[in-house]
Design an enzyme around this catalytic site. Structure first.
Site, PDB file in Angstrom:
ATOM      1  CE  LYS A 261      -4.060   1.827   2.722  1.00 13.71           C
ATOM      2  NZ  LYS A 261      -4.939   1.368   3.730  1.00 13.71           N
TER       3      LYS A 261
ATOM      4  CB  SER B  13      -8.119   3.415   2.894  1.00 13.81           C
ATOM      5  OG  SER B  13      -7.248   2.741   3.619  1.00 13.81           O
TER       6      SER B  13
ATOM      7  CB  SER C  71      -8.381   0.851   5.781  1.00 19.85           C
ATOM      8  OG  SER C  71      -9.151   1.769   5.686  1.00 19.85           O
TER       9      SER C  71
END
Lengths: 477, 487
Positions: B81, B156, B180
């Site tokens: 990420k 996310s 997330s």
């Protein structure tokens, strides 16, 4: 003037002299080239996290113990949020809701005797970077070497009543910190910075007046002048029936005036909240005990011990302990030569003379106790005379010369060989037959003349007692 | 070629170990798939082709030198990420303000991945600063769900989920502040694991809300997830909030036996307004656990009622402070023109942050300001403590707590943008876990009538990762994971 009373509280920032910064491993060394002691943590790069330096807590605890504070059980840090280019993270890690220690005191000597000044709290925080303005190029630079240097802020209660008391408080505080070894308190390097909170009120009034804050003073002289000036300014306002505005002011030392920075209404909301990246740290009772037991002896304790152990007067003990450097030098030298009175005399008379003449700070001294001890022993053993010793003292004090080698090199030692001296005295007698016969006919004054001639012949490098003895023997023999 | 990227990470690592395939071949195959599929899915912000190819040679040598015999995933590709710092590779947080930011350091998890011989293949898309549940707030555009590109992959960590689902990486790392990792894993039919707070170092994770953030693995099966979790877990001297234990051995709990395991189902979660298919599959999942010999019990859990509000207050307060450093002074976006210092701040931040980030910064400043601190922030902290205590009490009776991971399956991308917490379907189920610092995983438990995957959330006690792993593995044996039809 007397109908008004000045009420002062001081906030003192003391830079702790740890080897590394408070939340990272960077060096705290002063004076490096800009941004040479930095890392992602102390410049607040994204994702970098603080790790608390244990030494910082120990130094703060030592200060808290020395100032007789109540120590809180947990260490919790808070974030003080504001924007400024020297503040790399956009917040300063400090202690707002729970300081490490509270409710302490400092005893000071004033012209009216001993007085106790209360300490409201001690808290730990990190220092910010330094802005460097290039006015010609209309640019600014930031040096982050100072960012993350550990500080403790010592906040006094509003117990101080005059500029003189404020300075006495600061001197005492500086003394305690340097004795503890937690800070060098070098004001010219910013290791000790003072904020003044000051208000005035009619004498006898119990309520506090509206106060102003003067920020960031970095010499005791500036503190003295700022307090006198601000006190006068406020009293004049009151006399004119005007109101004092709660505000923050900046001291301009060159112009001897303070200037308004911002009023209370303009003060920022720092949105304090707990620092989530540092969990609470428990201060165990044993940890405090350990720090207490390893704490160095403070000045007040030394003064008592010097009188008892070394049989010095209180005055001597006070002078010798007026700086930790001198006290350390005294103790180490005494330990080598075991002559406390002699060491004390040399330091107090010759030592203080040199310091005063050179305009030095005692803390800057770097004298080797071994050299000083040798010098004192050489005098006592009659190897050199006092005049030579005094000359050499300055060299020992400032240049760290080895007295024995210096004496050899410059041929300053006393003639210790009695036979050689006897020959020399005989030569003087042979050259002065008139004086010899004068002496023998009862004119004792001639003896003094012959001593003088002998000393002249040996260029002072003989023990006068020994010369006396040999002369008496030869004249009466 | 397709097979290299489709098989499980552990299986592939074994093939590499047996010299059936080289690391370079793996990386090349992976890159080929990425370049083919990225125009459709947009999982990545940065593909690290050059770095991955050169790493492949280094890792191959270490494998040949038998340095990596103990590493279960040596030679496998991992997507990271883009809020986790990678030395010399830009780390953008999907924000304009950091679009060109190149860290000079690796996050601790990155160091651990490299030490274990994994190949970092790229940096994945996310909602700006991980604030969102769809990747829609990303400066680099939204990511598509590989199960149906008309749907969101969630967020996310949407890019990390989509990359693994679309076989653009074998495994990935996401971050989880209020769901997330788990929510996008559920939306993409994957296994996602949010570890106990402090089990994985956050050093190098660009913080959103420091007391809630955790890094965790996303994978296509429980075993891969467990292996990756093992690699990234453990104490870090650079993160004071990590646990004391140096490392964890989790793979020993990959056993198909949960007889006697005590499972709690919180009544409020069960009563939430969930989609019929989600409810159906959740009840079926509970039946599966019962069939395997576990005891399932519904219990009262009123304390979680306020968790969304508490989460909003605490996460925004911390975000407000954490995002102060993006001021246009040292790094990141700086406005082109400004008259003075205040303008540098206002313009740089005004231009650099997106709407959602600004909204949360404002909210955070509000709840911390004088006069509001007690009413909002401090009250939220008190309720947070009550939630923690309620969980502690529940775990005196249960080994794990089960709930649907989300109340709905992945919504279509055409659905109106909304950041209102009430409409954020997964936040209630997820955020209480972050507030209490507990470990939780999402595992696939079926598909809805439109063929979109449904997730099951398993919550464990503090450092109870092993219970979650056991339950997840046993469930996976009974109900194997499904795969999407890929292009």
């Amino acid at each position: 003037m007397n109908q008004y009373e000045t009420v002062i509280g001081l906030e003192v920032h003391v830079e702790l002299s740890t080897e590394s910064k408070i939340f990272c491993g960077c060096s705290t060394k002063f004076g490096g080239s800009p941004n040479s002691n930095i890392c992602p943590v102390c410049v607040g790069m994204p994702g970098a996290m603080p790790v608390l330096n244990k030494k910082v807590v120990e130094y703060a605890l030592a200060a808290a113990i020395a100032l007789d504070c109540k120590i809180n059980k947990n260490i919790i840090f808070d974030r003080k949020n504001y924007f400024y280019p020297d503040l790399p993270k956009g917040f300063q890690i400090s202690q707002f809701y729970l300081p490490i220690a509270e409710n302490g005191k400092i005893t000071i000597n004033t012209e009216n005797g001993v007085k106790i000044i209360g300490i409201r709290e001690i808290h730990i925080e990190e220092d910010a970077g330094k802005l460097v303005h290039d006015t010609a190029g209309n640019r600014s630079f930031i040096d982050f070497n100072r960012a993350g240097i550990p500080l403790i802020e010592i906040v006094s209660k509003p117990d101080i009543r005059s500029a003189a008391e404020a300075v006495a408080y600061l001197e005492k505080l500086k003394m305690i910190m340097t004795y503890l070894g937690v800070s060098d308190c070098k004001m010219q390097e910013g290791s000790l910075r003072v904020d003044i909170n000051l208000s005035v009120r009619k004498a006898g009034d119990n309520r506090l007046g509206t106060r102003t804050e003067i920020k960031n003073l970095n010499s005791f002289k500036a503190v003295l002048r700022a307090i006198e000036s601000e006190s006068k300014r406020q009293i004049e306002l009151l006399k004119e029936g005007k109101e004092i505005i709660r505000e923050t002011r900046r001291w301009d030392d060159s112009k001897n005036i303070s200037i308004r920075m911002r009023t209370k209404e303009e003060t920022q909301d720092y949105c304090y909240f707990i620092e989530p990246d540092l969990g609470p740290i428990e201060i165990f009772e044993d940890w405090i005990k350990e720090i207490k037991s390893s704490m160095p002896e403070l000045r007040d304790e030394k003064i008592i011990r010097y009188q008892k152990e070394y049989k010095l007067s209180e005055y001597d003990a006070r002078v010798l302990t007026s700086s930790k450097k001198i006290a350390d030098l005294f103790e180490k030298t005494e330990d080598l030569c075991k002559m406390p009175k002699e060491v004390a005399n040399w330091l107090m008379v010759e030592g203080m003379r040199v310091i005063n003449e050179k305009g030095m700070d005692a803390d800057e001294l770097n004298v080797q106790p071994a050299g000083l001890s040798k010098l004192i022993l050489m005098v006592e053993e009659g190897k050199i005379n006092r005049t030579v010793a005094k000359e050499m003292f300055e060299k020992v004090f400032l240049e760290n010369i080895d007295p024995e080698e210096y004496v050899k090199e410059h041929n300053l030692g006393l003639i210790s060989d009695e036979n050689m001296l006897r020959d020399l005295v005989q030569a003087v007698l042979d050259e002065n037959p008139k004086s010899v016969s004068d002496y023998k006919s009862g004119k004792t004054k001639a003896f003094g003349f012959l001593v003088g001639q002998t000393m002249k012949a040996v260029k002072g490098q003989a023990d006068p007692m020994l010369v006396n003895k040999i002369l008496t023997e030869l004249l009466n023999g | 070629m397709q097979e290299i990227t489709s098989i499980s990470a552990l299986e592939l690592a074994n093939k590499i170990k047996r010299r059936e395939i080289s690391v370079a071949e793996v990386v090349k195959a992976q890159l080929e798939i990425i370049y083919k599929r990225e125009p459709i899915y947009n999982s990545y912000i940065t593909v690290m082709e050059k770095e991955a190819l050169s790493q492949a040679l280094i890792v191959q040598k270490r494998i040949n030198d038998k340095e990596l015999d103990d590493s279960p995933l040596a030679g496998v590709t991992v997507a990271v990420k883009d809020n986790i710092c990678t030395k010399d590779t830009r780390t953008t947080c999907a924000s304009k303000i950091l679009r060109d930011f190149i860290p000079s350091y690796d996050a601790t998890v990155i160091e651990k991945l490299k030490n274990a011989g994994l190949i970092i293949i790229g940096k994945t898309n996310l909602d700006e600063f991980a604030m969102g549940d769809s990747t829609r707030t990303s400066y680099f555009g939204e990511t598509k769900n590989p199960w149906n590109i008309k749907h969101t992959p969630g967020g996310s960590s949407g890019g990390s989920a989509s990359a693994v689902a679309a076989e653009e990486a074998h495994v990935s790392l996401g971050t989880d502040t209020g769901g997330s990792i788990r929510q996008p894993s559920a939306y993409c039919g994957l296994v996602g694991f949010k570890p106990t707070y402090g089990a994985v170092s956050r050093f190098g994770l660009v913080p959103f809300a420091s007391s809630l953030d955790q890094i965790g693995p996303i994978s296509r099966n429980v075993s891969d997830c467990t292996a990756l979790l093992e690699i990234i877990s453990g104490h870090d001297p650079k993160d004071s909030t990590t646990v004391g234990q140096k490392s964890f051995l989790y793979r020993q709990y990959l056993i198909d036996d949960i007889k006697g395991m005590k499972i709690g189902v919180p009544k409020p979660f069960f009563e939430e307004n969930m989609e019929e298919d989600v409810r159906k599959h959740f009840i079926m999942a509970l039946e599966t656990f019962k069939d395997m010999g576990a005891q399932v019990e519904i219990f009262n859990f009123e304390e979680v009622k306020y968790c969304v509000q508490v989460y909003q207050v605490i996460s925004c307060a911390e975000a407000f402070s954490n995002l102060s450093r993006y001021d246009g002074v040292k790094f990141g976006h700086r406005a082109d023109e400004y008259a003075n210092l205040v303008e540098v701040y206002k313009k740089s931040r005004g231009e650099g942050f997106g709407y959602e980030v600004k909204r949360r910064i404002m909210l955070g400043a509000f709840v911390l300001s004088k006069g509001n601190y007690e009413t909002y922030y401090n009250k939220a902290r008190k309720i947070r403590r009550l939630i923690c205590e309620a969980y502690d009490k529940a775990f005196e009776r249960y080994d794990i707590i089960l709930s649907p991971e989300t109340l709905k399956t992945a919504p279509p991308l055409t659905e109106k943008k909304s950041s209102s917490p009430k409409k954020s379907t997964s936040l209630t189920l997820n955020s209480s876990v972050n507030l209490a610092g507990l470990p939780a995983a999402s595992i696939p438990c079926g598909k809805d009538k439109n063929g979109m995957p449904i997730g099951l959330q398993i919550v464990g006690k503090r450092l109870g990762e092993k219970d979650i792993i056991r339950a997840a593995y046993a469930f996976e044996q009974a109900r194997p994971c499904l795969r999407p039809d890929l292009i």
